[in-house]
Design an enzyme around this catalytic site. Structure first.
Site, PDB file in Angstrom:
ATOM      1  N   THR A  45       0.947  -0.694   0.162  1.00  0.00           N
ATOM      2  CA  THR A  45       0.302   0.156   0.256  1.00  0.00           C
ATOM      3  C   THR A  45       0.650   0.828  -0.030  1.00  0.00           C
ATOM      4  OG1 THR A  45      -1.439  -1.157   1.527  1.00  0.00           O
ATOM      5  CG2 THR A  45      -2.055   1.779   1.636  1.00  0.00           C
ATOM      6  N   THR A  46       1.769   1.268   0.792  1.00  0.00           N
ATOM      7  CA  THR A  46       2.871   2.190   1.039  1.00  0.00           C
ATOM      8  C   THR A  46       3.104   3.111  -0.007  1.00  0.00           C
ATOM      9  OG1 THR A  46       3.027   1.910   2.949  1.00  0.00           O
ATOM     10  CG2 THR A  46       4.447   3.298   2.474  1.00  0.00           C
ATOM     11  N   TYR A 108     -13.580  -5.450  -2.622  1.00  0.00           N
ATOM     12  CA  TYR A 108     -14.665  -5.395  -3.485  1.00  0.00           C
ATOM     13  C   TYR A 108     -15.647  -6.814  -4.044  1.00  0.00           C
ATOM     14  CZ  TYR A 108     -17.418  -3.616  -7.295  1.00  0.00           C
ATOM     15  OH  TYR A 108     -18.534  -3.572  -8.208  1.00  0.00           O
ATOM     16  N   TYR A 134      -1.702 -10.243   5.264  1.00  0.00           N
ATOM     17  CA  TYR A 134      -2.539  -8.959   5.981  1.00  0.00           C
ATOM     18  C   TYR A 134      -3.553  -9.134   6.042  1.00  0.00           C
ATOM     19  CZ  TYR A 134      -1.820  -4.012   4.891  1.00  0.00           C
ATOM     20  OH  TYR A 134      -1.952  -2.283   4.919  1.00  0.00           O
ATOM     21  N   ARG A 139      -9.147  -0.577   5.315  1.00  0.00           N
ATOM     22  CA  ARG A 139      -8.457  -0.706   3.655  1.00  0.00           C
ATOM     23  C   ARG A 139     -10.409  -1.939   2.577  1.00  0.00           C
ATOM     24  NH1 ARG A 139      -5.113   2.021   1.527  1.00  0.00           N
ATOM     25  NH2 ARG A 139      -3.826   3.697   3.046  1.00  0.00           N
ATOM     26  N   LYS A 162       0.043  -9.846   9.478  1.00  0.00           N
ATOM     27  CA  LYS A 162       0.174  -8.326   9.380  1.00  0.00           C
ATOM     28  C   LYS A 162      -0.609  -8.217   9.989  1.00  0.00           C
ATOM     29  CE  LYS A 162       1.912  -3.940   7.430  1.00  0.00           C
ATOM     30  NZ  LYS A 162       1.892  -3.093   5.846  1.00  0.00           N
ATOM     31  N   ILE A 204       5.853  -3.634  10.681  1.00  0.00           N
ATOM     32  CA  ILE A 204       6.176  -2.956   9.306  1.00  0.00           C
ATOM     33  C   ILE A 204       5.493  -2.202   9.419  1.00  0.00           C
ATOM     34  CG2 ILE A 204       5.498  -4.038   6.662  1.00  0.00           C
ATOM     35  CD1 ILE A 204       4.381  -6.854   8.103  1.00  0.00           C
TER      36      ILE A 204
END
Length: 293
Positions: A45-46, A108, A134, A139, A162, A204
């Site tokens: 994402t980052t 989604y 994750y 999100r 994570k 993380i």
């Protein structure tokens, strides 16, 4: 197996005139490893992985692997809401030299817990690399229930989680139910002290893009002096709070730009921060580092 303990970094991806700035990325990777990062997470994402094309993603993996030269594991975000596509891309990432992959929950076109098990298992079976699950419901609007984590943790290639829920009760439930060999990493910089207190194996991090040595020092200090670690965390906390001014990774991108590891660019649908917000982050960084403004 445990990929790492301590602080890993979800690295940003620099752009210049719309293209990936590989030279700046290379310098940033070296800076992070030299300053104590225990692992580098690429294309997450980052790192704006969702806006990178496959060639760019693979080039970044190859570059990170080359610069790391075995000093730390390179973990690559290859998750999606398309199991077959994740397998295909993960195999290419494996060929590029990645040490492990990270898989986000499908978004989604959400599934159920049985679907999560089938999805993650199919990828792990096909790719045969260590997998970091994750869990980031903010999100994806999807969570990996503790019972599902336990089932997945029995897979020989699924080695870590994570946890970006921010829910310490969730962490406690998972920690109590999985083996010590299954690693639990925080996905939230602002809650690392309670996370470590409940048996977390590391973080993380986003802020570590800018302050890698300082964030790793908190982890190392916690092992012998939790009170001192909390004091160190309280010093960096205002910077973490400042980075919460807008959606990640826009704020950290503004900060690493000021440090010379980006060029101020993000890819749509992200947009650069407002100037006042960037200035506030830069000031928080200078205050933390003891620099005169």
């Amino acid at each position: 197996m445990t990929l790492f303990t301590g602080t890993a970094v979800a690295i940003t991806t620099p752009f210049k005139d719309g293209a990936v700035d590989y030279a700046t990325f290379e310098r940033h990777v070296e800076f992070l490893i030299t300053n104590g990062m225990q692992s580098i997470f690429v294309n997450g994402t980052t790192g704006e992985g969702s806006t990178l094309n496959e060639e760019e993603k693979l080039n970044l993996v190859k570059l990170a692997v080359r610069v790391a030269a075995g000093r730390v594991p390179i973990v690559v975000g290859t998750g999606s809401n398309n199991t077959a596509a994740s397998i295909e891309h993960s195999l290419k990432v494996k060929a590029a030299g990645a040490d492990a992959i990270m898989l986000i929950t499908p978004y989604y076109n959400k599934t159920n817990q049985r679907g999560l098990i089938a999805h993650f298992t199919a990828i792990a079976d096909a790719v045969e690399l260590p997998v970091v699950l994750y869990n980031v419901p903010a999100r994806t609007n999807m969570t990996i229930e503790p019972e599902t984590v336990v089932k997945l943790a029995a897979h020989p290639h699924i080695v870590a989680l994570k946890d970006a829920t921010g829910d310490m009760r969730y962490l406690e439930q998972v920690r109590a139910a999985v083996s010590d060999e299954f690693a639990l990493y925080s996905g939230n910089d602002d809650s690392i002290i309670p996370f470590y207190a409940r048996g977390g194996d590391g973080v993380i991090s986003v802020v570590a893009n800018a302050v890698p040595a300082e964030f790793q020092a908190i982890y190392e200090t916690y092992a012998t002096d939790p009170q001192e670690a909390e004091r160190l965390f309280n010093q960096v906390s205002p910077l973490i709070d400042a980075l919460g001014v807008d959606v990640n990774p826009m704020p950290i991108k503004a900060l690493v730009t000021a440090l010379g590891y980006a060029n101020g660019e993000v890819r749509l649908p992200l947009v650069p921060l407002e100037q006042a917000d960037s200035a506030a982050i830069h000031q928080a960084y200078k205050t933390y580092k003891g620099e005169v403004s």
